[in-house]
Structure formats: structure tokens, C-alpha cells
Write an enzyme that holds these catalytic residues in place. Structure first.
Site, PDB file in Angstrom:
ATOM      1  N   HIS A 135       0.820  -1.216   0.000  1.00  0.00           N
ATOM      2  CA  HIS A 135       0.000   0.000   0.000  1.00  0.00           C
ATOM      3  C   HIS A 135       0.851   1.262   0.000  1.00  0.00           C
ATOM      4  O   HIS A 135       2.049   1.218   0.303  1.00  0.00           O
ATOM      5  CB  HIS A 135      -0.914   0.031   1.232  1.00  0.00           C
ATOM      6  CG  HIS A 135      -2.153  -0.798   1.079  1.00  0.00           C
ATOM      7  ND1 HIS A 135      -2.165  -2.153   1.306  1.00  0.00           N
ATOM      8  CD2 HIS A 135      -3.428  -0.470   0.718  1.00  0.00           C
ATOM      9  CE1 HIS A 135      -3.384  -2.623   1.099  1.00  0.00           C
ATOM     10  NE2 HIS A 135      -4.166  -1.632   0.733  1.00  0.00           N
ATOM     11  N   LYS A 139      -1.070   4.966   4.625  1.00  0.00           N
ATOM     12  CA  LYS A 139      -2.077   4.074   5.230  1.00  0.00           C
ATOM     13  C   LYS A 139      -1.781   3.896   6.721  1.00  0.00           C
ATOM     14  O   LYS A 139      -0.651   3.644   7.124  1.00  0.00           O
ATOM     15  CB  LYS A 139      -2.079   2.719   4.511  1.00  0.00           C
ATOM     16  CG  LYS A 139      -3.147   1.763   5.014  1.00  0.00           C
ATOM     17  CD  LYS A 139      -3.346   0.591   4.075  1.00  0.00           C
ATOM     18  CE  LYS A 139      -4.324  -0.439   4.610  1.00  0.00           C
ATOM     19  NZ  LYS A 139      -5.661   0.134   4.914  1.00  0.00           N
TER      20      LYS A 139
HETATM   21  N1  LIG Z   1     -13.079  -0.933   1.618  1.00  0.00           N
HETATM   22  C1  LIG Z   1     -12.362  -0.363   0.652  1.00  0.00           C
HETATM   23  O1  LIG Z   1     -12.475  -0.737  -0.540  1.00  0.00           O
HETATM   24  C2  LIG Z   1     -11.429   0.746   1.000  1.00  0.00           C
HETATM   25  C3  LIG Z   1     -11.263   1.090   2.297  1.00  0.00           C
HETATM   26  N2  LIG Z   1     -10.419   2.094   2.648  1.00  0.00           N
HETATM   27  C4  LIG Z   1     -10.397   2.409   4.061  1.00  0.00           C
HETATM   28  O2  LIG Z   1     -11.117   3.627   4.253  1.00  0.00           O
HETATM   29  C5  LIG Z   1     -10.560   4.339   5.365  1.00  0.00           C
HETATM   30  C6  LIG Z   1     -10.171   5.741   4.911  1.00  0.00           C
HETATM   31  O3  LIG Z   1      -9.076   5.640   4.012  1.00  0.00           O
HETATM   32  P1  LIG Z   1      -8.416   6.946   3.349  1.00  0.00           P
HETATM   33  O4  LIG Z   1      -9.443   7.722   2.621  1.00  0.00           O
HETATM   34  O5  LIG Z   1      -7.219   6.469   2.624  1.00  0.00           O
HETATM   35  O6  LIG Z   1      -7.973   7.742   4.666  1.00  0.00           O
HETATM   36  P2  LIG Z   1      -7.871   9.336   4.845  1.00  0.00           P
HETATM   37  O7  LIG Z   1      -7.087   9.541   6.083  1.00  0.00           O
HETATM   38  O8  LIG Z   1      -7.420   9.958   3.569  1.00  0.00           O
HETATM   39  O9  LIG Z   1      -9.392   9.776   5.067  1.00  0.00           O
HETATM   40  C7  LIG Z   1     -10.118   9.599   6.237  1.00  0.00           C
HETATM   41  C8  LIG Z   1     -10.923  10.887   6.439  1.00  0.00           C
HETATM   42  O10 LIG Z   1     -11.882  10.689   7.476  1.00  0.00           O
HETATM   43  C9  LIG Z   1     -11.920  11.892   8.242  1.00  0.00           C
HETATM   44  N3  LIG Z   1     -12.537  11.590   9.530  1.00  0.00           N
HETATM   45  C10 LIG Z   1     -11.977  11.066  10.638  1.00  0.00           C
HETATM   46  N4  LIG Z   1     -12.895  10.932  11.613  1.00  0.00           N
HETATM   47  C11 LIG Z   1     -14.065  11.402  11.098  1.00  0.00           C
HETATM   48  C12 LIG Z   1     -15.378  11.518  11.619  1.00  0.00           C
HETATM   49  N5  LIG Z   1     -15.662  11.164  12.865  1.00  0.00           N
HETATM   50  N6  LIG Z   1     -16.354  12.009  10.800  1.00  0.00           N
HETATM   51  C13 LIG Z   1     -16.080  12.392   9.537  1.00  0.00           C
HETATM   52  N7  LIG Z   1     -14.844  12.314   8.991  1.00  0.00           N
HETATM   53  C14 LIG Z   1     -13.855  11.810   9.777  1.00  0.00           C
HETATM   54  C15 LIG Z   1     -10.475  12.363   8.299  1.00  0.00           C
HETATM   55  O11 LIG Z   1     -10.366  13.720   8.663  1.00  0.00           O
HETATM   56  C16 LIG Z   1     -10.049  12.082   6.858  1.00  0.00           C
HETATM   57  O12 LIG Z   1     -10.342  13.184   6.011  1.00  0.00           O
HETATM   58  C17 LIG Z   1      -9.370   3.505   5.874  1.00  0.00           C
HETATM   59  O13 LIG Z   1      -9.808   2.657   6.921  1.00  0.00           O
HETATM   60  C18 LIG Z   1      -9.023   2.672   4.639  1.00  0.00           C
HETATM   61  O14 LIG Z   1      -8.373   1.474   4.959  1.00  0.00           O
HETATM   62  C19 LIG Z   1      -9.716   2.807   1.731  1.00  0.00           C
HETATM   63  C20 LIG Z   1      -9.812   2.485   0.398  1.00  0.00           C
HETATM   64  C21 LIG Z   1     -10.670   1.409  -0.078  1.00  0.00           C
HETATM   65  O1  LIG Z   2      -6.169   2.242   3.058  1.00  0.00           O
HETATM   66  C1  LIG Z   2      -6.339   1.909   1.855  1.00  0.00           C
HETATM   67  O2  LIG Z   2      -5.868   2.557   0.924  1.00  0.00           O
HETATM   68  C2  LIG Z   2      -7.123   0.703   1.576  1.00  0.00           C
HETATM   69  N1  LIG Z   2      -7.697   0.105   2.581  1.00  0.00           N
HETATM   70  C3  LIG Z   2      -8.496  -1.088   2.497  1.00  0.00           C
HETATM   71  C4  LIG Z   2      -7.821  -2.211   3.251  1.00  0.00           C
HETATM   72  O3  LIG Z   2      -7.220  -1.972   4.313  1.00  0.00           O
HETATM   73  O4  LIG Z   2      -7.933  -3.370   2.810  1.00  0.00           O
HETATM   74  C5  LIG Z   2      -8.854  -1.457   1.071  1.00  0.00           C
HETATM   75  C6  LIG Z   2      -7.761  -1.193   0.073  1.00  0.00           C
HETATM   76  O5  LIG Z   2      -6.720  -2.094   0.303  1.00  0.00           O
HETATM   77  C7  LIG Z   2      -7.268   0.243   0.175  1.00  0.00           C
END
Ligand SMILES: NC(=O)C1=CN([C@@H]2O[C@H](COP(=O)(O)OP(=O)(O)OC[C@H]3O[C@@H](n4cnc5c(N)ncnc54)[C@H](O)[C@@H]3O)[C@@H](O)[C@H]2O)C=CC1
Ligand SMILES: O=C(O)C1=N[C@H](C(=O)O)C[C@H](O)C1
Length: 250
Positions: A135, A139
């Protein structure tokens, strides 16, 4: 036909900002709120939202879902950090709000869902299996939610098939050298500038190996899954874990 009223939590984040654009571009959806850290959840109730897309942090997700479920708001969750205890808590909350649906998807991209499925199918035919996830260095969690889920599915398939423990003669190792142990499956996490989200499942048997690899090259890869989950969760009460349940994969 009236449009589905959708809100995004974590709207300024890497995936959240992409989700805002995807919801705005969807003909059958209306973006009624886009909240970031510090914004008041009460805004959601006032907006008449039907589905919240939750893309924040493991520290925030439970509080957000508690609010959504108490207000009968469906949720599509991509945030990581799921344990049996957290899932049990969600089920308890949901039992008090019949009709409300929550989808948790460790990964919304179709290729990643298929990687998990293929790995689960292949797991019992090979003596050895290890997972490597790669990643971007911003992350926060390791191993990834996807790798953890992949390892759990592999372990469950091997248990069901009565597979022996994996061969590994390691006697001395530096801490971490053999990865994290997830249900007996070694999981290795790489953080590298230039990457987004990638995973390899390495399987090994007598005289052969099989590698299943998936690459998410852009956050757009997660959007069809988020939109599909958003459309389906409104008619799927209770907790659904994994996007595969909304795909016809059998
Ligand atoms: N299931 C999937 O396909 C995917 C899951 N993810 C997951 O999504 C999550 C976010 O990832 P990213 O966008 O890369 O992180 P990021 O750090 O860029 O974004 C998270 C955002 O949430 C905000 N935040 C924190 N607490 C909050 C609250 N209580 N209310 C509203 N906003 C709040 C932060 O200020 C930040 O802007 C991680 O757990 C990541 O692993 C990321 C990509 C794909
Ligand atoms: O943090 C990310 O970027 C992502 N988080 C998810 C994970 O932890 O599996 C999904 C994807 O890998 C991107």
C-alpha cells in the site's frame, strides 16, 4: 423515480473525496451531506439521508455507525479495523433497529473481491500459502483489512478441508520477519511511495506455485462497489460482511 439520498462521512479523505464525486455523478442518487472530522452528525438526521457511506478511521467508525443505526440510516462501510467484538456490537445495535442495513466491505473493488474468492478456492490444494499486501505509505493500519479478510477466508477453507499446518522450519527470526500471523496464515505488509493498494496471495505445492495478484491503480476502482452497495443495502436489513454477497459469484 425518486433519487436515493446519500451522505459521505470522511468526505475530504482519499477515498471519501472520490466517493463524493461518484455519488454526485450517479443518476439515481442525490448527495445530501458530505461530512468531515468535527462536523456534527445531527446534520445527517436533518438531511433526510437514507444511506451513509462511511470512509473515515477505525477510531471514528463505531460512533458514526451507532448514530446511523439509532436513526434508522443504512450504512455502507469501507473503513477498516473490524474485530469479532466490534461486529457483535453492531449486531446488537442492529437488533434494536430492524429494517436497517449495514454493509461492511473490506474491499469495494471487484478484482480484490475475486482475489479473495479465488484464494479461498485454491487454499486447500496447496501446502503453503502466504499473503503480501502492498500500500501507499499514508495508510494507517497494517495489515490491510483486505489481507486480514483474505487470510481468514484461506484459514477457514483449510480448516474445513482438514489441511495440515503449513511447513515452516524457521527456528530463529527477527521480530516481524515472517509477517503477522492471521489465523495461521503469514501476512506481510509493504508500504511504498508510488503504490496505492495491491495484494498477492502466494500458494506453493510440490514442484509448483500459484500467485494471485490484484492491483488497485486508482481510487476509482472502489466506486462501482460503493455504488452497488449503496443501492443494495436499503433492501438488505441486518449486517452484511463482504461485497461478494451482493455479487453473483457462484
Ligand atoms: N473498503 C475499501 O475498498 C477501502 C477502504 N479504505 C479504508 O477507508 C478508510 C479511509 O481511508 P483513506 O481515505 O485512505 O484515509 P484518509 O485519512 O485519507 O481519510 C479519512 C478521512 O476521514 C476523516 N474523519 C476522521 N474521523 C471522522 C469523523 N468522525 N467524521 C467524519 N470524517 C472523519 C479524516 O479527517 C479524513 O479526512 C481507511 O480505513 C481505509 O483502509 C480505503 C480504500 C478502499
Ligand atoms: O487504506 C487503503 O488505501 C485501503 N484500505 C483497504 C484495506 O485496508 O484493505 C482497502 C484497500 O486495500 C485500500
Amino acid at each position: 423515480m425518486s433519487k436515493l439520498r446519500v451522505a459521505v462521512l470522511g468526505a475530504k479523505g482519499r477515498i471519501g473525496s472520490e466517493a463524493v464525486r461518484a455519488v454526485e455523478a450517479a443518476d439515481d442518487m442525490e448527495l445530501v451531506a458530505a461530512l468531515g472530522r468535527g462536523d456534527k452528525l445531527e446534520t445527517l438526521a436533518e438531511s433526510g439521508v437514507q444511506v451513509v457511506v462511511e470512509l473515515t478511521t477505525p477510531a471514528s467508525v463505531m460512533g458514526n455507525l451507532d448514530f446511523c443505526i439509532r436513526h434508522g440510516i443504512h450504512a455502507v462501510v469501507g473503513t477498516t479495523g473490524w474485530s469479532d467484538e466490534r461486529l457483535a456490537q453492531l449486531n446488537t445495535w442492529l437488533s434494536g433497529s430492524p429494517g436497517t442495513g449495514v454493509l461492511i466491505a473490506p474491499n469495494f473493488s471487484i478484482g480484490a473481491v475475486l482475489t479473495m474468492k479465488f484464494a479461498e478456492q485454491a487454499a486447500r490444494y496447496f501446502e503453503s500459502v502466504e499473503v503480501v499486501e502492498l500500500h501507499h505509505p499514508n495508510k494507517a493500519d497494517a495489515p490491510s483489512g483486505t489481507a486480514t479478510r483474505t487470510a481468514q477466508l484461506i484459514a477457514e477453507a483449510r480448516r474445513k478441508a482438514g489441511c495440515a499446518p503449513q511447513p515452516d522450519a524457521t527456528v530463529t527470526a527477527l521480530d516481524g520477519a515472517r509477517g503477522a500471523d492471521v489465523d495461521g496464515v503469514p501476512v506481510h505488509a509493504i508500504r511504498l511511495r508510488g503504490l496505492l493498494a495491491h495484494q498477492e496471495v502466494l500458494l506453493g505445492g510440490e514442484g509448483e506455485t500459484l500467485t494471485i495478484r490484484h492491483d488497485s491503480l486508482h481510487h476509482s476502482s472502489f466506486m462501482p462497489g460503493i455504488l452497488l452497495g449503496t443501492r443494495r443495502v436499503v433492501t438488505t436489513p441486518g449486517l452484511t460482511f463482504g461485497l461478494e454477497h451482493f455479487l453473483d459469484l457462484n
